[in-house]
Design an enzyme around this catalytic site. Structure first.
Site, PDB file in Angstrom:
ATOM      1  N   HIS A 101      38.192  42.071  30.522  1.00 47.62           N
ATOM      2  CA  HIS A 101      38.025  42.449  29.120  1.00 47.62           C
ATOM      3  C   HIS A 101      39.430  42.754  28.594  1.00 47.62           C
ATOM      4  CE1 HIS A 101      34.302  44.014  31.037  1.00 47.62           C
ATOM      5  NE2 HIS A 101      33.694  43.833  29.892  1.00 47.62           N
ATOM      6  N   ASP A 104      40.513  46.270  29.608  1.00 41.79           N
ATOM      7  CA  ASP A 104      40.812  46.541  31.025  1.00 41.79           C
ATOM      8  C   ASP A 104      42.309  46.573  31.254  1.00 41.79           C
ATOM      9  OD1 ASP A 104      38.114  46.032  31.291  1.00 41.79           O
ATOM     10  OD2 ASP A 104      38.377  44.079  32.265  1.00 41.79           O
TER      11      ASP A 104
END
Ligand SMILES: [Mn+2]
Length: 448
Positions: A101, A104
């Site tokens: 993502h 992240d």
């Protein structure tokens, strides 16, 4: 420089000492089985969030994880250092793909502009590491569910500013996908559902979700980002009702909003269980609709009612999942097996990240070996063909061809006796079928 105190994971095979620790027993990356290398059948991917960010919290407890980059206290320093740790991890584990993502990778700033600047620095470093390692990105995605701004959803938020912000975040995420060469792009709508119908315009929310998916595909086309778009179903958690409940519901949504030409499904084992299905059921539904895109590999626990993202270790389930994959010939046009999985809270040491992936990779590799042998021996193929063989001639063929009307079928059936109909059916011998599957699992994996 060794960032992880672990050697490169070898293939040791099934002849190795039963108690040997770090090694693959069934996953032999370059071994050709069923006409393809195992690495090309399975296309394993490491999930950035669970592997490098997850602190092993549970609903009642703080994180227990001990990670070698905890020594970096500045969030940006740590984010940049993690890239080095991540790429050594991929190399030692022997995987070809990663997934992430946007959130992240780097900490958020106060504005999207600042957030994007942080993110781009880390993406620059990932692109550099891809050049030297050959690592590929199975998919990337945008996290539009963690920050409090997404309290009532992203695309389905009742607040237009949040929809606009989500679209802006998504635009940058698609640009990153193009930079890192993502083969797929995933949408998991964590908050795209509702808590209560009393305050929800369900139709408007679903129209807005579809609108954002179309905007995403149009922009991907505009910038030449050629990824397969994927929707990931989940029935609940965190919202009480998710619009993409399961494969069948999501396929209906895709057809309703003209998304089924450009989007496929990313299916997850634990999500299937939460929807009251097996993983195999979800994969079958997608496969038969021509919409199987990719797989998130994990499993739930039958004794716990929430999504625990456990590394897969159930050979019966991995065999069933890989049987569907073998039937299709691949996971999907560009699909892979992404480990959306994390260690248990009590497995908090750095090397547990290796053990978790090893059991997951070995379980799917074992499932692939069993499924290919079952397919080669036509065990179930013959069984299914026999079961439906009455449609090949006589009244069955007339039903299939559309020749039989209701009146014809009445004429055919009116004088059939109880015994005639009883004689027209036969026992499934389902217990014998299950015994055969067990026998395949044990004998194929035991090499006998
Ligand atoms: Mn997932």
């Amino acid at each position: 420089m060794a960032y992880w105190n672990v050697d490169k994971v070898p293939y040791v095979g099934t002849g190795a000492d039963l108690k040997s620790g770090l090694g693959f027993h069934y996953y032999n990356a370059d071994e050709v089985i069923g006409g393809k290398k195992m690495r090309d059948w399975l296309r394993f991917s490491v999930a950035y969030w669970h592997t490098f960010d997850q602190r092993l919290v549970d609903p009642f407890g703080d994180g227990t994880a001990i990670r070698p980059y905890d020594k970096y206290t500045d969030p940006m320093d740590q984010a940049l250092a993690k890239v080095d740790y991540a790429f050594e991890f991929y190399d030692k584990l022997g995987v070809d793909y990663l997934c992430f993502h946007d959130r992240d990778l780097a900490p958020e700033g106060d504005t999207l502009r600042q957030t994007n600047a942080n993110l781009d620095k880390v993406v620059d470093k990932i692109v550099e590491n891809q050049k030297t390692s050959g690592m590929k990105v199975l998919w990337n995605t945008a996290n539009m569910f963690t920050n409090p701004r997404f309290v009532a959803g992203a695309a389905t938020s009742p607040y237009a500013d949040v929809f606009a912000y989500s679209a802006a975040q998504l635009k940058h995420s698609l640009e990153i996908g193009k930079r890192v060469g993502s083969e797929n792009y995933v949408f998991w709508g964590g908050r795209e559902g509702y808590e209560s119908l009393w305050n929800t315009d369900m139709k408007k929310e679903q129209e807005h979700a579809a609108k954002l998916f179309h905007l995403a595909k149009d922009y991907a086309n505009e910038i030449g980002f050629d990824a397969q778009m994927l929707l990931e179903p989940k029935p609940k958690e965190p919202t009480t009702h998710q619009y993409d409940f399961d494969a069948a519901t999501t396929i209906a949504f895709m057809k309703e909003y003209d998304l089924d030409k450009d989007f496929k499904l990313n299916l997850e084992g634990n999500h299937a269980n939460l929807a009251g299905h097996t993983y195999q059921h979800e994969i079958r539904v997608a496969r038969e609709a021509g919409l199987l895109g990719s797989l998130d590999a994990n499993e739930g626990d039958k004794l716990i009612g929430w999504d625990i993202d456990e590394y897969p270790s159930n050979l019966y389930e991995t065999t069933a999942a890989m049987y569907e994959v073998v039937e299709q010939g691949s996971i999907g046009p560009r699909g892979g097996l992404n480990f959306d999985a994390k260690p248990r809270r009590s497995s908090f040491a750095p090397e547990d990240l290796f053990y978790g992936h090893i059991v997951g990779m070995d379980s799917f590799a074992a499932g692939l070996r069993v499924a290919l042998k079952m397919k080669e021996d036509k065990v179930l193929e013959n069984l299914v063909a026999d079961r439906y063989s009455s449609y090949q001639s006589g009244i069955g063929a007339d039903i299939e061809s559309g020749k039989a009307s209701l009146a014809d079928l009445e004429n055919y059936s009116l004088d059939k006796t109880q015994k005639d109909l009883r004689d027209a059916t036969s026992s499934d011998h389902l217990e014998q079928v299950k015994d055969t599957i067990n026998h395949y699992i044990v004998s194929v994996l035991g090499g006998k």
